[in-house]
Design an enzyme around this catalytic site. Sequence first.
Site, PDB file in Angstrom:
ATOM      1  N   CYS A  83       0.820  -1.219   0.000  1.00  0.00           N
ATOM      2  CA  CYS A  83       0.000   0.000   0.000  1.00  0.00           C
ATOM      3  C   CYS A  83       0.851   1.266   0.000  1.00  0.00           C
ATOM      4  O   CYS A  83       0.317   2.372  -0.123  1.00  0.00           O
ATOM      5  CB  CYS A  83      -0.933   0.019   1.214  1.00  0.00           C
ATOM      6  N   HIS A 330      -9.263   4.417  -0.700  1.00  0.00           N
ATOM      7  CA  HIS A 330      -7.911   3.848  -0.637  1.00  0.00           C
ATOM      8  C   HIS A 330      -7.644   2.925  -1.825  1.00  0.00           C
ATOM      9  O   HIS A 330      -7.618   1.705  -1.675  1.00  0.00           O
ATOM     10  CB  HIS A 330      -7.779   3.100   0.688  1.00  0.00           C
TER      11      HIS A 330
END
Length: 382
Positions: A83, A330
Amino acid sequence: MREVAIIGIGQTPVGEHWEKSIREIAGEAVLAALNDARRDSVEGLYVGNMMSGIISQQENLGALIADWVGLKNIEAVKVEAACGSGAAALRIAINAIASGAMEAVIAMGVEKMTENKSSEITAALATAADADFESAQGLSFVSLNALIMQRYLYEYGWKHTDFAPFSINAHANAVHNPNARLREPIALKDYQEARMISAPINLLDASPIGDGAAALVLVPADSLHGENIISIVGYAIATDTVAVHDRPDPLWFTAAEKSCKKAYSMAGIDADDIDVFELHDAFSIMSALSLEACGFAERGKGPYLALEGEISPKGSIPISTLGGLKGRGHPVGATGIYQVVEVVQQLRGEAGKTQVDGARIGMAQNIGGSGANIITHILKVK
């Protein structure tokens, strides 16, 4: 090493873009950034992405996107750090300019996540955990963070509802961000009644996935003239164990502490000088841990900043000012670039109703895995 400046930003709304492929989403952000920079070419393109091979069945994103937007024959590669892939791509782009190897480059991030089953996305995200000792035992990132949050509540005596202000703040700010996925305000009652995902984490503790892309155009700062030049004055990457259980203290983001200290030193500042902080609020517990590791709160006392209103755009350390991961969404490989784009918006005075008054120094911190790879960038208006 030369100082690096950001002269162009671009982003797409985070959402479910069923009608667009990964190259189209990426292309929109790149072209928007080039247009903002008033340029039509660069020498390098660095693409942050985590799971295109698994989810989109498409690798070789650097060449794919460069060709799609008409940047022929340039250096172009994909960068992966879970991420934290977006910020990792930016770190490499900075090196290209700072070293003198190139005069103009693009750092971008892209992810397309909503066309697959949730079970497939969960499995893909789990590839950033320890495959042998976490994923193979059935642990997802939600459950890993739930274990961390559960321990935090036990160790420091907090109640679950003490974390509500983190989510409430993010949603309140996302209302004013046209690129955010969740543009609805929430109240304490909504948080208390939200569906439990993995105790104690409920639906409003967690950020939503999405499709999205964001991009930055970088050049040497000394090639620019005039005022209000936004320079990258501090940057660092630090790592920790991939598996949470291998850490001496699972309630401390060591990589966040190390990377921000290096970035602070490079910038010649400390935590008190930061006007806005775009942290990685994938889960509300991560907000508290980041604030503590980066020197804004004492160990175990991160929730106080939220409860006392200090994380709002009018507070002492504004976070998630355009929604953060919780409100904006996200799209994992793109998140680190979205964060820096939003810091630039703040430093330019373009953040609208969530503008932080007098913002001159901003920090973005992107996290890969459960704190295994943490990348910090500090920007300053000069």
